[in-house]
Design an enzyme around this catalytic site. Structure first.
Site, PDB file in Angstrom:
ATOM      1  N   ASP A 122       4.626   0.080  12.120  1.00 17.82           N
ATOM      2  CA  ASP A 122       3.405  -0.513  11.564  1.00 17.82           C
ATOM      3  C   ASP A 122       3.223  -1.984  11.954  1.00 17.82           C
ATOM      4  O   ASP A 122       2.216  -2.596  11.598  1.00 17.82           O
ATOM      5  CB  ASP A 122       3.391  -0.367  10.029  1.00 17.82           C
ATOM      6  CG  ASP A 122       3.276   1.089   9.610  1.00 17.82           C
ATOM      7  OD1 ASP A 122       2.866   1.919  10.428  1.00 17.82           O
ATOM      8  OD2 ASP A 122       3.621   1.393   8.442  1.00 17.82           O
ATOM      9  N   ARG A 128       0.511  14.289  13.680  1.00 21.92           N
ATOM     10  CA  ARG A 128       1.465  13.835  12.656  1.00 21.92           C
ATOM     11  C   ARG A 128       1.759  15.050  11.780  1.00 21.92           C
ATOM     12  O   ARG A 128       1.122  15.260  10.748  1.00 21.92           O
ATOM     13  CB  ARG A 128       0.878  12.676  11.837  1.00 21.92           C
ATOM     14  CG  ARG A 128       0.886  11.365  12.622  1.00 21.92           C
ATOM     15  CD  ARG A 128       0.220  10.254  11.878  1.00 21.92           C
ATOM     16  NE  ARG A 128       0.988   9.781  10.731  1.00 21.92           N
ATOM     17  CZ  ARG A 128       0.524   8.885   9.861  1.00 21.92           C
ATOM     18  NH1 ARG A 128      -0.688   8.397   9.993  1.00 21.92           N
ATOM     19  NH2 ARG A 128       1.258   8.495   8.852  1.00 21.92           N
ATOM     20  N   ARG A 186      -8.659  -0.206   4.762  1.00 18.78           N
ATOM     21  CA  ARG A 186      -7.807   0.846   4.182  1.00 18.78           C
ATOM     22  C   ARG A 186      -6.490   0.273   3.688  1.00 18.78           C
ATOM     23  O   ARG A 186      -5.873   0.831   2.768  1.00 18.78           O
ATOM     24  CB  ARG A 186      -7.498   1.928   5.236  1.00 18.78           C
ATOM     25  CG  ARG A 186      -8.659   2.810   5.558  1.00 18.78           C
ATOM     26  CD  ARG A 186      -8.235   3.927   6.468  1.00 18.78           C
ATOM     27  NE  ARG A 186      -7.181   4.742   5.854  1.00 18.78           N
ATOM     28  CZ  ARG A 186      -6.684   5.844   6.389  1.00 18.78           C
ATOM     29  NH1 ARG A 186      -7.153   6.286   7.541  1.00 18.78           N
ATOM     30  NH2 ARG A 186      -5.730   6.518   5.781  1.00 18.78           N
ATOM     31  N   CYS A 219      -4.047  12.382  13.607  1.00 23.60           N
ATOM     32  CA  CYS A 219      -4.676  11.110  13.275  1.00 23.60           C
ATOM     33  C   CYS A 219      -5.112  10.426  14.555  1.00 23.60           C
ATOM     34  O   CYS A 219      -4.942  10.967  15.638  1.00 23.60           O
ATOM     35  CB  CYS A 219      -3.777  10.259  12.391  1.00 23.60           C
ATOM     36  SG  CYS A 219      -2.592   9.304  13.259  1.00 23.60           S
ATOM     37  N   LYS A 261       0.834  -1.209   0.000  1.00 21.89           N
ATOM     38  CA  LYS A 261       0.000   0.000   0.000  1.00 21.89           C
ATOM     39  C   LYS A 261       0.868   1.258   0.000  1.00 21.89           C
ATOM     40  O   LYS A 261       0.656   2.180  -0.796  1.00 21.89           O
ATOM     41  CB  LYS A 261      -0.904  -0.007   1.241  1.00 21.89           C
ATOM     42  CG  LYS A 261      -1.538   1.340   1.544  1.00 21.89           C
ATOM     43  CD  LYS A 261      -2.304   1.343   2.863  1.00 21.89           C
ATOM     44  CE  LYS A 261      -1.497   1.424   4.114  1.00 21.89           C
ATOM     45  NZ  LYS A 261      -1.286   2.774   4.675  1.00 21.89           N
ATOM     46  N   ASN A 262       1.825   1.328   0.913  1.00 18.28           N
ATOM     47  CA  ASN A 262       2.511   2.606   1.119  1.00 18.28           C
ATOM     48  C   ASN A 262       3.412   3.002  -0.047  1.00 18.28           C
ATOM     49  O   ASN A 262       3.626   4.196  -0.282  1.00 18.28           O
ATOM     50  CB  ASN A 262       3.282   2.595   2.448  1.00 18.28           C
ATOM     51  CG  ASN A 262       2.327   2.714   3.631  1.00 18.28           C
ATOM     52  OD1 ASN A 262       1.156   3.053   3.452  1.00 18.28           O
ATOM     53  ND2 ASN A 262       2.818   2.441   4.829  1.00 18.28           N
TER      54      ASN A 262
HETATM   55  N1  EPU Z   1       7.404  13.822  11.285  1.00 17.78           N
HETATM   56  C1  EPU Z   1       7.552  15.142  11.640  1.00 17.78           C
HETATM   57  N2  EPU Z   1       7.371  16.096  10.695  1.00 17.78           N
HETATM   58  C2  EPU Z   1       7.061  15.795   9.408  1.00 17.78           C
HETATM   59  C3  EPU Z   1       6.915  14.447   9.036  1.00 17.78           C
HETATM   60  C4  EPU Z   1       7.096  13.474  10.001  1.00 17.78           C
HETATM   61  O1  EPU Z   1       7.830  15.454  12.795  1.00 17.78           O
HETATM   62  O2  EPU Z   1       6.919  16.713   8.600  1.00 17.78           O
HETATM   63  C5  EPU Z   1       7.595  12.762  12.289  1.00 17.78           C
HETATM   64  C6  EPU Z   1       6.316  11.986  12.550  1.00 17.78           C
HETATM   65  O3  EPU Z   1       5.494  12.606  13.493  1.00 17.78           O
HETATM   66  C7  EPU Z   1       6.868  10.651  13.021  1.00 17.78           C
HETATM   67  C8  EPU Z   1       8.150  10.503  12.203  1.00 17.78           C
HETATM   68  O4  EPU Z   1       8.487  11.800  11.760  1.00 17.78           O
HETATM   69  O5  EPU Z   1       7.189  10.711  14.377  1.00 17.78           O
HETATM   70  C9  EPU Z   1       8.066   9.570  11.025  1.00 17.78           C
HETATM   71  O6  EPU Z   1       6.979   9.920  10.204  1.00 17.78           O
HETATM   72  P1  EPU Z   1       7.020   9.706   8.631  1.00 17.78           P
HETATM   73  O7  EPU Z   1       6.951  11.018   7.966  1.00 17.78           O
HETATM   74  O8  EPU Z   1       8.164   8.811   8.317  1.00 17.78           O
HETATM   75  O9  EPU Z   1       5.655   8.927   8.389  1.00 17.78           O
HETATM   76  P2  EPU Z   1       4.654   9.112   7.179  1.00 17.78           P
HETATM   77  O10 EPU Z   1       5.373   9.318   5.919  1.00 17.78           O
HETATM   78  O11 EPU Z   1       3.589  10.086   7.578  1.00 17.78           O
HETATM   79  C10 EPU Z   1       4.647   6.571   6.596  1.00 17.78           C
HETATM   80  C11 EPU Z   1       3.626   5.494   6.435  1.00 17.78           C
HETATM   81  C12 EPU Z   1       3.054   5.117   7.788  1.00 17.78           C
HETATM   82  C13 EPU Z   1       4.197   4.663   8.685  1.00 17.78           C
HETATM   83  C14 EPU Z   1       5.278   5.749   8.777  1.00 17.78           C
HETATM   84  C15 EPU Z   1       6.494   5.325   9.568  1.00 17.78           C
HETATM   85  C16 EPU Z   1       2.759   5.959   4.243  1.00 17.78           C
HETATM   86  C17 EPU Z   1       1.624   6.388   3.394  1.00 17.78           C
HETATM   87  N3  EPU Z   1       2.570   5.965   5.561  1.00 17.78           N
HETATM   88  O12 EPU Z   1       3.963   7.677   7.168  1.00 17.78           O
HETATM   89  O13 EPU Z   1       2.177   4.022   7.550  1.00 17.78           O
HETATM   90  O14 EPU Z   1       3.715   4.389   9.986  1.00 17.78           O
HETATM   91  O15 EPU Z   1       5.703   6.096   7.444  1.00 17.78           O
HETATM   92  O16 EPU Z   1       7.080   4.225   9.003  1.00 17.78           O
HETATM   93  O17 EPU Z   1       3.798   5.576   3.723  1.00 17.78           O
HETATM   94  C18 EPU Z   1       0.399   2.575   8.034  1.00 17.78           C
HETATM   95  O18 EPU Z   1       0.597   2.036   6.923  1.00 17.78           O
HETATM   96  O19 EPU Z   1      -0.348   2.064   8.904  1.00 17.78           O
HETATM   97  C19 EPU Z   1       1.070   3.826   8.328  1.00 17.78           C
HETATM   98  C20 EPU Z   1       0.647   4.652   9.272  1.00 17.78           C
END
Ligand code: EPU
Length: 421
Positions: free
Chosen positions: A305, A121, A397, A116, A22-23
């Site tokens: 995850d 986030r 989802r 969320c 998915k991601n």
């Molecule tokens: N963070 C910040 N600022 C930002 C972005 C992230 O502080 O601008 C922090 C977040 O709060 C978190 C950390 O950085 O503590 C990591 O977040 P990241 O940006 O890596 O996560 P994401 O891109 O929002 C993706 C996956 C998530 C998965 C996370 C971590 C997708 C669509 N989503 O989210 O997947 O948990 O990486 O591996 O790729 C799931 O599939 O259930 C899911 C939530």
């Protein structure tokens, strides 16, 4: 509304294939906005987040067909650069359209994703990176408004190796003027695949799969095709379905290197694993589950995850384990629900202290988010009597008809319409 009715305690056996990730799909699809024409992505899972991304991209003017796990996207007539609240509120990954729209059209207006289910986030790293590339960023009436005549390459260092911010920055930088260097970049397999796809489209990128990625902007990209990777989180979840029911099962379409940290922990817990040519076998017959601590971390660390599913598994371990989430310190909504099934778990700060119990007992429980739901299904498979998992739209989802895979393995699980919410 639908719910799962699970009659637990059945042994599983046999083999199922893991769906596409998915991601990675959620990053690959918006990447097609960087060019005009027809792109194809194979092995995309039929899950609701993909349908949400399709609706959002159709709103932008893309023409999309999604059949047999292949998504075909025609980006010839993109007519809007606005990602409205109605789509973004359903899925935070909608923010992935920001980089490509800004880069190709010089303008993007994207509804700010809110918090969320398990807490804040932020998207500050995405926005700071766009600013470094020369964009102006304003926040107005809940929208991020990004503008730039032409993005310009820059040095961008992430304080946190964010998956989404790395993806968005890659997509913005490929059409920027000059060179961009991203340091402390995310190295999750989904981001590596995105970079490879951008290369196929004609982008110049080096350092793929490392924490320092260098991008030399090009004037234009061309549409391309790519085969998506398998979903490592679905693979990990299904392996734990085998382990928690003390069964022997096999999964095909697995990339072991994407799952190493989870496999090591599963072996430490006492189950036996073997791997050959994309097929992984777990032997957990008569397993006395050992209590094994985990701490989540960015790739190649133990994925956040898989945290909820690991807690469900450890709830039947022989002793006490500690499961710590360093990525999302509040991601523990599943704990009170698992306790309703007889687990003994206490959350202290960003850790769950899981005291193993001899057995779980079926009850009605409620999904609160995607991975929390998966943990409840795992617990239900192992619990005595009947477990009903409500609000499974969260599960839909991100898992392609998981009940069909579990049924194929011999689980007693039914999807049933319900008035209960
Ligand atoms: N963070 C910040 N600022 C930002 C972005 C992230 O502080 O601008 C922090 C977040 O709060 C978190 C950390 O950085 O503590 C990591 O977040 P990241 O940006 O890596 O996560 P994401 O891109 O929002 C993706 C996956 C998530 C998965 C996370 C971590 C997708 C669509 N989503 O989210 O997947 O948990 O990486 O591996 O790729 C799931 O599939 O259930 C899911 C939530």
């Amino acid at each position: 509304m639908e719910k799962f009715v699970i009659r637990g305690g059945k042994k599983l056996s046999g083999r199922v294939a893991v769906s596409g990730a998915k991601n990675s799909s959620l990053a690959l699809m918006p990447a097609t906005l960087l060019t005009s024409g027809i792109s194809k992505i194979y092995n995309v899972p039929e899950v609701n987040d993909i349908y949400t991304m399709i609706k959002l991209m159709e709103h932008l003017g893309a023409n999309i067909k999604f059949e047999n796990n292949t998504v075909q996207i025609d980006t010839t007539n993109i007519i809007s650069q606005v990602a409205p609240y109605e789509h973004v509120k359903k899925m935070r990954a909608s923010i992935y359209v920001l980089g490509p729209l800004l880069s190709r059209f010089g303008y993007a207006k994207v509804s700010m994703p809110g918090g969320c289910a398990w807490g804040p986030r932020p998207i500050n790293l995405h926005l700071e990176a766009m600013k470094k590339l020369g964009a102006s960023i304003d926040i107005d009436e809940g929208y991020v408004i990004a503008k730039a005549n032409k993005l310009t390459g820059a040095k961008i260092h992430f304080d946190i190796p964010s998956v989404g911010a790395t993806g968005n920055t890659l997509m913005a930088a490929v059409l920027a003027k000059g060179t961009t260097v991203i340091s402390n970049a995310a190295i999750e397999p989904e981001i590596t695949l995105l970079a490879e796809y951008l290369q196929l489209m004609g982008a110049r990128i080096s350092g793929i799969g490392t924490t320092v990625i260098e991008i030399e902007g090009v004037d234009e990209l061309k549409p391309s095709e790519i085969f998506n990777i398998p979903d490592r989180i679905e693979a990990g979840t299904l392996l734990l379905a085998g382990a928690i029911t003390r069964s022997n099962i096999e999964l095909s379409n697995v990339i072991k290197e994407h799952l190493e940290s989870v496999l090591i922990k599963i072996e430490e817990s006492g189950a036996k694993l073997s791997y050959d040519n994309g097929i992984i076998k777990i032997n957990a017959e008569n397993l006395n589950i050992k209590n094994i601590d985990v701490t989540t971390a960015v790739f190649p660390g133990f994925p956040t995850d898989m945290q909820a599913q690991w807690i469900a598994y450890m709830s039947l371990a022989e002793g006490t384990s500690k499961v710590t989430d360093t990525i999302y310190p509040d991601r523990f909504n599943h704990v009170p629900e698992l306790n309703r099934l007889g687990a003994n778990i206490e959350v202290i700060n960003n850790s769950a202290v899981v005291k193993g119990v001899k057995k779980l007992k079926g009850a009605k429980v409620m999904s609160t988010d995607l991975r929390a739901s998966a943990s409840l299904v795992l617990a239900g498979l192992a619990a005595e009597n009947v477990t009903e998992v409500l609000r499974i739209y969260h599960l839909d989802r991100g898992y392609q008809r998981i009940e069909e895979k579990l049924k194929a393995l011999g689980a007693d699980i039914e999807r049933v319409p319900t008035e209960e919410y």
